[in-house]
Design a protein around this motif. Structure first.
Motif, PDB file in Angstrom:
ATOM      1  N   LEU A   1       0.812  -1.220   0.000  1.00  0.00           N
ATOM      2  CA  LEU A   1       0.000   0.000   0.000  1.00  0.00           C
ATOM      3  C   LEU A   1       0.846   1.271   0.000  1.00  0.00           C
ATOM      4  O   LEU A   1       0.302   2.380   0.024  1.00  0.00           O
ATOM      5  CB  LEU A   1      -0.953   0.005   1.202  1.00  0.00           C
ATOM      6  CG  LEU A   1      -2.045  -1.077   1.186  1.00  0.00           C
ATOM      7  CD1 LEU A   1      -2.855  -1.047   2.473  1.00  0.00           C
ATOM      8  CD2 LEU A   1      -2.961  -0.909  -0.029  1.00  0.00           C
ATOM      9  N   GLY A   2       2.173   1.112  -0.024  1.00  0.00           N
ATOM     10  CA  GLY A   2       3.050   2.276   0.001  1.00  0.00           C
ATOM     11  C   GLY A   2       2.806   3.213  -1.169  1.00  0.00           C
ATOM     12  O   GLY A   2       2.716   2.778  -2.320  1.00  0.00           O
ATOM     13  N   LYS A   3       2.695   4.514  -0.876  1.00  0.00           N
ATOM     14  CA  LYS A   3       2.433   5.507  -1.937  1.00  0.00           C
ATOM     15  C   LYS A   3       3.485   6.614  -1.911  1.00  0.00           C
ATOM     16  O   LYS A   3       3.193   7.759  -2.226  1.00  0.00           O
ATOM     17  CB  LYS A   3       1.036   6.116  -1.762  1.00  0.00           C
ATOM     18  CG  LYS A   3      -0.087   5.162  -2.119  1.00  0.00           C
ATOM     19  CD  LYS A   3      -1.431   5.860  -2.144  1.00  0.00           C
ATOM     20  CE  LYS A   3      -1.571   6.796  -3.319  1.00  0.00           C
ATOM     21  NZ  LYS A   3      -2.949   7.361  -3.433  1.00  0.00           N
ATOM     22  N   VAL A   4       4.713   6.258  -1.563  1.00  0.00           N
ATOM     23  CA  VAL A   4       5.798   7.230  -1.547  1.00  0.00           C
ATOM     24  C   VAL A   4       6.544   7.142  -2.871  1.00  0.00           C
ATOM     25  O   VAL A   4       6.922   6.051  -3.299  1.00  0.00           O
ATOM     26  CB  VAL A   4       6.765   6.951  -0.371  1.00  0.00           C
ATOM     27  CG1 VAL A   4       7.844   8.019  -0.296  1.00  0.00           C
ATOM     28  CG2 VAL A   4       5.987   6.870   0.947  1.00  0.00           C
ATOM     29  N   GLU A   5       6.761   8.281  -3.514  1.00  0.00           N
ATOM     30  CA  GLU A   5       7.374   8.246  -4.844  1.00  0.00           C
ATOM     31  C   GLU A   5       8.859   7.890  -4.816  1.00  0.00           C
ATOM     32  O   GLU A   5       9.434   7.510  -5.833  1.00  0.00           O
ATOM     33  CB  GLU A   5       7.180   9.595  -5.558  1.00  0.00           C
ATOM     34  CG  GLU A   5       7.848  10.785  -4.904  1.00  0.00           C
ATOM     35  CD  GLU A   5       6.940  11.513  -3.925  1.00  0.00           C
ATOM     36  OE1 GLU A   5       7.182  12.711  -3.676  1.00  0.00           O
ATOM     37  OE2 GLU A   5       5.998  10.882  -3.389  1.00  0.00           O
ATOM     38  N   ILE A   6       9.486   7.993  -3.634  1.00  0.00           N
ATOM     39  CA  ILE A   6      10.893   7.622  -3.483  1.00  0.00           C
ATOM     40  C   ILE A   6      10.942   6.187  -2.955  1.00  0.00           C
ATOM     41  O   ILE A   6      10.496   5.913  -1.838  1.00  0.00           O
ATOM     42  CB  ILE A   6      11.620   8.566  -2.514  1.00  0.00           C
ATOM     43  CG1 ILE A   6      11.500  10.016  -2.987  1.00  0.00           C
ATOM     44  CG2 ILE A   6      13.071   8.149  -2.351  1.00  0.00           C
ATOM     45  CD1 ILE A   6      12.168  10.322  -4.302  1.00  0.00           C
TER      46      ILE A   6
ATOM     47  N   LEU B   1      12.190   5.155   0.519  1.00  0.00           N
ATOM     48  CA  LEU B   1      11.391   5.632   1.645  1.00  0.00           C
ATOM     49  C   LEU B   1      10.012   4.977   1.677  1.00  0.00           C
ATOM     50  O   LEU B   1       9.164   5.353   2.479  1.00  0.00           O
ATOM     51  CB  LEU B   1      11.202   7.160   1.553  1.00  0.00           C
ATOM     52  CG  LEU B   1      12.474   8.012   1.597  1.00  0.00           C
ATOM     53  CD1 LEU B   1      12.109   9.482   1.463  1.00  0.00           C
ATOM     54  CD2 LEU B   1      13.258   7.771   2.875  1.00  0.00           C
ATOM     55  N   ASN B   2       9.799   4.000   0.819  1.00  0.00           N
ATOM     56  CA  ASN B   2       8.481   3.405   0.690  1.00  0.00           C
ATOM     57  C   ASN B   2       8.329   2.185   1.593  1.00  0.00           C
ATOM     58  O   ASN B   2       9.321   1.594   2.048  1.00  0.00           O
ATOM     59  CB  ASN B   2       8.245   2.989  -0.768  1.00  0.00           C
ATOM     60  CG  ASN B   2       6.797   3.159  -1.186  1.00  0.00           C
ATOM     61  OD1 ASN B   2       5.893   3.227  -0.365  1.00  0.00           O
ATOM     62  ND2 ASN B   2       6.556   3.235  -2.486  1.00  0.00           N
TER      63      ASN B   2
ATOM     64  N   GLN C   1       0.470   3.937   4.007  1.00  0.00           N
ATOM     65  CA  GLN C   1       0.896   4.529   2.735  1.00  0.00           C
ATOM     66  C   GLN C   1       2.152   5.378   2.866  1.00  0.00           C
ATOM     67  O   GLN C   1       2.807   5.672   1.875  1.00  0.00           O
ATOM     68  CB  GLN C   1      -0.229   5.411   2.153  1.00  0.00           C
ATOM     69  CG  GLN C   1      -1.412   4.618   1.649  1.00  0.00           C
ATOM     70  CD  GLN C   1      -2.501   5.492   1.049  1.00  0.00           C
ATOM     71  OE1 GLN C   1      -3.510   4.991   0.602  1.00  0.00           O
ATOM     72  NE2 GLN C   1      -2.314   6.809   1.047  1.00  0.00           N
ATOM     73  N   LYS C   2       2.490   5.748   4.095  1.00  0.00           N
ATOM     74  CA  LYS C   2       3.482   6.794   4.301  1.00  0.00           C
ATOM     75  C   LYS C   2       4.929   6.308   4.313  1.00  0.00           C
ATOM     76  O   LYS C   2       5.854   7.110   4.145  1.00  0.00           O
ATOM     77  CB  LYS C   2       3.191   7.515   5.622  1.00  0.00           C
ATOM     78  CG  LYS C   2       1.950   8.371   5.597  1.00  0.00           C
ATOM     79  CD  LYS C   2       2.174   9.636   4.796  1.00  0.00           C
ATOM     80  CE  LYS C   2       1.034  10.624   4.989  1.00  0.00           C
ATOM     81  NZ  LYS C   2       1.294  11.898   4.288  1.00  0.00           N
ATOM     82  N   GLY C   3       5.143   4.994   4.549  1.00  0.00           N
ATOM     83  CA  GLY C   3       6.506   4.508   4.608  1.00  0.00           C
ATOM     84  C   GLY C   3       7.347   5.334   5.559  1.00  0.00           C
ATOM     85  O   GLY C   3       6.937   5.637   6.678  1.00  0.00           O
ATOM     86  N   ASN C   4       8.534   5.748   5.091  1.00  0.00           N
ATOM     87  CA  ASN C   4       9.446   6.563   5.889  1.00  0.00           C
ATOM     88  C   ASN C   4       9.467   8.003   5.385  1.00  0.00           C
ATOM     89  O   ASN C   4      10.467   8.697   5.499  1.00  0.00           O
ATOM     90  CB  ASN C   4      10.865   5.962   5.837  1.00  0.00           C
ATOM     91  CG  ASN C   4      11.823   6.636   6.805  1.00  0.00           C
ATOM     92  OD1 ASN C   4      11.413   7.172   7.833  1.00  0.00           O
ATOM     93  ND2 ASN C   4      13.103   6.659   6.463  1.00  0.00           N
ATOM     94  N   SER C   5       8.340   8.441   4.807  1.00  0.00           N
ATOM     95  CA  SER C   5       8.293   9.802   4.264  1.00  0.00           C
ATOM     96  C   SER C   5       8.258  10.857   5.365  1.00  0.00           C
ATOM     97  O   SER C   5       8.542  12.034   5.107  1.00  0.00           O
ATOM     98  CB  SER C   5       7.082   9.976   3.344  1.00  0.00           C
ATOM     99  OG  SER C   5       5.871   9.754   4.058  1.00  0.00           O
ATOM    100  N   GLU C   6       7.908  10.448   6.587  1.00  0.00           N
ATOM    101  CA  GLU C   6       7.906  11.339   7.741  1.00  0.00           C
ATOM    102  C   GLU C   6       8.362  10.545   8.963  1.00  0.00           C
ATOM    103  O   GLU C   6       8.307   9.313   8.963  1.00  0.00           O
ATOM    104  CB  GLU C   6       6.499  11.914   7.978  1.00  0.00           C
ATOM    105  CG  GLU C   6       5.984  12.772   6.844  1.00  0.00           C
ATOM    106  CD  GLU C   6       4.596  13.331   7.147  1.00  0.00           C
ATOM    107  OE1 GLU C   6       4.523  14.271   7.959  1.00  0.00           O
ATOM    108  OE2 GLU C   6       3.616  12.818   6.588  1.00  0.00           O
TER     109      GLU C   6
END
Length: 710
Positions: A505-510, A513-514, A675-680
């Motif tokens: 479900l990861g939605k991080v473009e990097i 970091l997903n 969805q956020k992974g490691n984006s924050e």
């Protein structure tokens, strides 16, 4: 296909991924990756941009990561002498390459130059996070070391890869080397029929016994070992199996004692080289705990809160055995603990775990779990037909499932493996995954999730699908009947699927970091929260149905199951804490204990964390693959299971308050966590979902170790 391990295909051609292809394919990937890294390092410092530094760095090793990831996966599920030889031949080269990325001074200067540009200082969101994480990755991996110290670090990392790989091989080989053949059926008294049937099938598969003179075969794989320890009335049989388990990684030629010391010493050397007092401080610096001392304080705090309840449970079990046997109360033997615990559970709750097994056939559990996830998170899961191609090129087709829109059949690495597509509510293909549930000698023990491809949002607005997998070692089908699970197995399947959802479900473009690429003391939140639904009636109604009749789990049986949920909860909590405490002590105290007897050090570390037993049990340290079969793995991080339990128990209180199948709450969890992974930072993600910091009391209340406050 010229380089099958490097093929950027969505459907992986497993039969082409042979040991003979490993060396040429991975060497080519190393060469190509180095060329790309050199190109980045040669970028003029006055011409650096986000695209030609950070994004280029992301892409530089993608092919290598894909190919080497498949090699490592096959090492876990299809181990063979040829594969092992090829894997070990390339392991030092891959380890050396990955170490040198962060130690490449020209590359580091380019990244630092970009960090000082106006473009870098104007970055926001995920791009800013990538810059911050990349700089920290390089610093934490030795980018600022002097040249001679960088050389030392390269050697340490290469040696850690070699030592930890050998440790894992020793555990696998010593597990497979052990078997116990029983010819006298009377010795199996007390064992559930399902365990006897599985032992008979295992013996047949190895050519032991006949219909006239049957033989039962037991191994050190958990589905074989656990029923003996819990149910076998023959104490000598339980003792034999227990002694077998304590020998894993303990005896020549698979003795891991020296390897443990060498691994600990190398990790300490690495920590000091990188300016840290110990390996725990090095590993935890960028996790939620931050330091080894903080992780130990969390462990000690929880220990203090439950130690009285733990002591009471130990005394209760000793008293119960004494009453049942008419003998004076005394400490138990290690091979008696599971047996008498199960007797006490039955006595107190009239619950026999085997009564539950017919209500948990694996196919219904899996289908029900998918239905649950579809309702809560707004997705659709569709099984795809598969094929398996053996070494001789013979193909088997399995038509179970729904053909994909492109009618491509998924290839699998073993006939037992299933393949599924995960679709969003609007039909978008978010990802696909493999499920491999049954034990094999070529497959490592335990249960795990892994990923093979990371997708996510594309620049054009479309979505690239992810690919992941989940594996277990559950009771296989016997005699043409469906595989039946105990409730802990059900939790295991839900747990691994939670990890898988985090990836899919990861939605991080990097990509870096997903998904599950988050702090290791946060990564267990999505997996452990899934286990909560295994105890909720609304969820159980979706899958807990009798294998023969389809009748739902009877209310009386569910009531007994729920009443027994917190049986010996302090004991189970203390067991987890003991693993975390041992791990942290090993990785903070090597300088003070080097040269000591390993078991004496562990015994000292776990004083007050283990029940007193008549016979001293050798520690798990020589077969603890979580800690020692990877250069880092869960080393100095095993506490994170309990840490994440605090997070999951607390987060699930929101589902309890708003509805355990509430799609609105599920949508919020998906959007703010999964969805956020490691984006924050993980602390922010948790606060975004709960509106506050985590509360330790939620775990204690769920475990029945603290009364709920109103």
């Amino acid at each position: 296909m010229k380089h099958p391990f490097l093929a950027d295909t969505f459907i992986i051609p497993w039969h082409l991924l042979t040991p003979a292809r490993i060396q040429p394919d991975i060497e080519l990937a190393l060469e190509r990756a180095q060329q790309k890294l050199d190109a980045i390092a040669d970028t003029p410092l006055d011409a650096v941009t986000f695209d030609n530094t950070l994004l280029a760095l992301e892409e530089a090793t993608e092919e290598l990561t894909r190919g080497w990831g498949s090699v490592g996966h096959l090492d876990s599920v299809s181990n063979s002498p040829a594969l092992r030889e090829a894997y070990n031949a390339m392991l030092p080269k891959v380890s050396e390459f990955t170490t040198r990325i962060s130690l490449n001074d020209k590359l580091w200067q380019v990244l630092k130059a970009f960090a000082e540009t106006a473009e870098a200082k104007a970055l926001t969101g995920t791009r800013k996070r990538l810059l911050e994480e990349t700089l920290e990755d390089f610093k934490g991996s030795g980018a600022d070391l002097l040249p001679e110290k960088k050389k030392l670090l390269e050697g340490i990392n290469a040696e850690l890869s070699r030592l930890t790989q050998k440790y894992g091989e020793n555990v696998l080989d010593s597990t497979n080397a052990w078997e116990l053949l029983i010819e006298d059926e009377s010795r199996l008294a007390g064992l559930p029929q399902s365990a006897k049937d599985a032992a008979r099938e295992s013996a047949k598969a190895k050519g032991h016994g006949t219909d006239e003179k049957p033989v039962w075969r037991f191994t050190q794989h958990m589905p074989s070992l656990l029923p003996v320890m819990k149910y076998a009335d023959d104490e000598a049989l339980r003792k034999q199996v227990w002694e077998g388990s304590t020998g894993i990684g303990q005896q020549a030629p698979h003795d891991n004692t020296d390897l443990v010391w060498k691994i600990l010493e190398k990790r300490q050397e690495k920590a000091e080289l990188l300016g840290k007092a110990n390996f725990a401080d090095l590993v935890l610096e960028r996790r939620m705990a931050k330091t080894g001392a903080a992780a130990l304080a969390f462990t000690d705090d929880l220990h203090e809160r439950i130690k009285d309840a733990f002591a009471a449970e130990v005394a209760e079990l000793e008293t119960f055995k004494a009453e049942q046997t008419g003998t004076p109360r005394d400490h138990l033997q290690p091979w008696e603990v599971a047996y008498w615990s199960e007797k006490l559970r039955k006595h107190r709750y009239a619950l026999d775990e085997e009564e539950l097994r017919p209500y948990f056939p694996i196919h219904r559990v899996v289908e029900g779990m998918y239905t649950l996830v579809e309702r809560i998170f707004g997705v659709k899961i569709v099984q795809r037909p598969t094929r398996f191609v053996d070494e001789a090129g013979a193909e088997q087709r399995f038509d179970e499932g729904t053909p994909s829109p492109d009618h491509v059949v998924a290839e699998v690495w073993h006939p037992d493996v299933k393949f599924y597509d995960l679709l969003d509510a609007d039909g978008t293909h978010l990802g696909s995954f493999y499920a491999d549930w049954y034990p094999r000698e070529s497959k490592r023990g335990g249960a795990w999730m892994n990923y093979l491809r990371t997708g996510g949002p594309r620049p054009d607005g479309s979505t690239a699908p992810h690919i992941g997998l989940m594996c277990g070692n559950l009771n296989p089908p016997v005699g043409g009947k469906p595989a039946l699970m105990n409730h802990r197995d059900v939790e295991t399947i839900f747990h691994e699927f939670g990890h898988l959802l985090h990836h899919l479900l990861g939605k991080v473009e990097i990509k870096s970091l997903n998904g599950v690429n988050v702090a290791w003391d946060f990564v267990e939140l999505p997996s452990q929260i899934m286990e909560n639904w295994c105890w909720e009636k609304e969820a159980l109604d979706l899958f807990a149905k009798h294998v023969d009749t389809g009748e739902p789990l009877p209310a009386a049986l569910l009531d007994k199951m729920l009443a027994a949920r917190n049986f010996e909860q302090a004991t189970m909590t203390m067991r987890q804490l003991s693993f975390g405490k041992m791990d942290l002590d090993l990785h903070t105290g090597i300088k003070d204990h080097a040269g000591r007897d390993l078991d004496a050090w562990v015994d000292e570390s776990l004083e007050g964390y283990r029940a007193p037993l008549k016979t001293k049990a050798p520690g798990i340290v020589r077969r603890f693959t979580h800690l020692f079969s990877d250069p880092t793995g869960y080393a100095a991080g095993y506490y994170s299971y309990k840490w994440a339990e605090v997070l999951d128990a607390d987060a699930f209180t929101r589902f309890k308050a708003e509805g355990v199948l509430n799609p609105a709450t599920g949508k919020d969890f998906r959007e703010k966590i999964l969805q956020k992974g490691n984006s924050e930072p993980p602390e922010k993600l948790f606060r975004d979902f709960m509106g506050r910091d985590p509360d330790l009391n939620s775990l204690l209340i769920r475990a029945g170790l603290r009364l709920e406050q109103h």
